[in-house]
Design a protein around this motif. Structure first.
Motif, PDB file in Angstrom:
ATOM      1  N   LEU A   1       3.326   1.978   0.773  1.00 37.20           N
ATOM      2  CA  LEU A   1       2.061   1.397   0.320  1.00 37.20           C
ATOM      3  C   LEU A   1       1.319   2.356  -0.605  1.00 37.20           C
ATOM      4  O   LEU A   1       0.802   1.957  -1.656  1.00 37.20           O
ATOM      5  N   GLY A   2       1.279   3.646  -0.229  1.00 42.39           N
ATOM      6  CA  GLY A   2       0.630   4.630  -1.089  1.00 42.39           C
ATOM      7  C   GLY A   2       1.290   4.734  -2.452  1.00 42.39           C
ATOM      8  O   GLY A   2       0.614   4.789  -3.483  1.00 42.39           O
TER       9      GLY A   2
ATOM     10  N   PHE B   1       6.598   2.408  10.663  1.00 42.35           N
ATOM     11  CA  PHE B   1       5.177   2.385  10.294  1.00 42.35           C
ATOM     12  C   PHE B   1       4.866   3.401   9.210  1.00 42.35           C
ATOM     13  O   PHE B   1       4.238   3.093   8.200  1.00 42.35           O
ATOM     14  N   TRP B   2       5.322   4.655   9.406  1.00 45.63           N
ATOM     15  CA  TRP B   2       5.000   5.697   8.432  1.00 45.63           C
ATOM     16  C   TRP B   2       5.761   5.500   7.124  1.00 45.63           C
ATOM     17  O   TRP B   2       5.251   5.831   6.045  1.00 45.63           O
ATOM     18  N   SER B   3       6.950   4.928   7.193  1.00 39.26           N
ATOM     19  CA  SER B   3       7.664   4.597   5.953  1.00 39.26           C
ATOM     20  C   SER B   3       6.921   3.518   5.183  1.00 39.26           C
ATOM     21  O   SER B   3       6.782   3.591   3.950  1.00 39.26           O
ATOM     22  N   ALA B   4       6.418   2.504   5.896  1.00 39.98           N
ATOM     23  CA  ALA B   4       5.672   1.438   5.240  1.00 39.98           C
ATOM     24  C   ALA B   4       4.369   1.961   4.647  1.00 39.98           C
ATOM     25  O   ALA B   4       3.976   1.586   3.532  1.00 39.98           O
ATOM     26  N   LEU B   5       3.700   2.862   5.377  1.00 41.25           N
ATOM     27  CA  LEU B   5       2.457   3.433   4.857  1.00 41.25           C
ATOM     28  C   LEU B   5       2.730   4.282   3.618  1.00 41.25           C
ATOM     29  O   LEU B   5       1.967   4.244   2.640  1.00 41.25           O
ATOM     30  N   GLY B   6       3.813   5.048   3.640  1.00 40.04           N
ATOM     31  CA  GLY B   6       4.179   5.826   2.454  1.00 40.04           C
ATOM     32  C   GLY B   6       4.496   4.943   1.270  1.00 40.04           C
ATOM     33  O   GLY B   6       4.077   5.211   0.138  1.00 40.04           O
TER      34      GLY B   6
ATOM     35  N   LEU C   1      -1.735   9.445   5.074  1.00 43.04           N
ATOM     36  CA  LEU C   1      -0.273   9.510   5.078  1.00 43.04           C
ATOM     37  C   LEU C   1       0.211  10.940   5.284  1.00 43.04           C
ATOM     38  O   LEU C   1       1.057  11.208   6.150  1.00 43.04           O
TER      39      LEU C   1
ATOM     40  N   TRP D   1       1.062  12.099   9.023  1.00 46.72           N
ATOM     41  CA  TRP D   1       2.493  12.394   9.198  1.00 46.72           C
ATOM     42  C   TRP D   1       2.680  13.790   9.776  1.00 46.72           C
ATOM     43  O   TRP D   1       3.489  13.995  10.697  1.00 46.72           O
TER      44      TRP D   1
ATOM     45  N   VAL E   1      -5.866   6.716   1.737  1.00 46.64           N
ATOM     46  CA  VAL E   1      -4.535   6.309   2.216  1.00 46.64           C
ATOM     47  C   VAL E   1      -3.551   7.470   2.091  1.00 46.64           C
ATOM     48  O   VAL E   1      -2.767   7.746   3.005  1.00 46.64           O
TER      49      VAL E   1
END
Length: 195
Positions: A34-35, A27-32, A146, A150, A142
């Motif tokens: 995306l940013g 999830f956090w890799s995908a959010l990063g 992130l 995180w 975002v």
């Protein structure tokens, strides 16, 4: 070690994580990602759809190849299913430890107010940047989610390496002035020794 060996070992490590940690890491890799993609779209004009496709190919391609045993790796590496459970260990900057200590010390109502103030503050700054230079609405939010999210998740999930345990310096630090209290012995020159 080749690139394919590293990809194989990384995927093996990921598979041995507990399921909740797998989800949070993804999830956090995908959010990063995306940013980063939103910033590249705005600053460099790269099409967002193209970056999504490239991201899926780069990230999901090796993952699918690992699942189907298509990665050519060194024979001495352990088999895919060998080994016990692994855990995430993150070495973070000092501000992450300070921020989490401060947040943990606050009562519940102050935590709610701190999160609300940070959210509103970031959104107001984002709107000001949008009015001044056309910065995309939501991008700064975002990025803030992130970074701050995180920093909190790694603390709550106990992924943080204990503060001070991760010393990455190659040389030992010089002693402080207060520590250098012992007697000093200096080598004398030949002229001084003849006196």
């Amino acid at each position: 070690m080749t690139i394919s060996d590293r990809i194989y070992l990384y995927n093996q490590w990921f598979d041995r994580l507990p399921q909740q940690q797998q989800f949070l890491a993804a999830f956090w890799s995908a959010l990063g990602a995306l940013g980063v993609m939103l910033m590249l779209t705005w600053f460099a004009g790269i099409p967002f759809t193209l970056m999504v496709i490239l991201f899926l190919l780069v990230v999901m391609g090796p993952r699918v190849m690992f699942k189907f045993d298509l990665i050519d790796h060194a024979p001495e590496l352990p088999a895919r299913d060998v080994g016990g459970e692994t855990h995430i260990a993150v070495s973070a900057p000092a501000w992450v430890y300070r921020a989490n200590r401060w947040f943990d010390a606050q009562p519940d109502h102050m935590r709610i107010l701190a999160v609300a103030a940070a959210t509103v503050g970031v959104f107001v700054v984002n709107l000001i940047l949008h009015a001044l230079i056309g910065f995309p609405v939501g991008l700064l939010v975002v990025l803030a989610v992130l970074v701050l999210g995180w920093a909190r998740v790694v603390h709550v999930q106990r992924w943080l390496v204990p503060e001070g345990a991760a010393d990455l310096s190659l040389q030992a630090p010089r002693p402080a002035l207060a520590e250098a209290t012992g007697p000093r012995i200096e080598a004398a020159t030949p002229a001084e020794m003849s006196r």
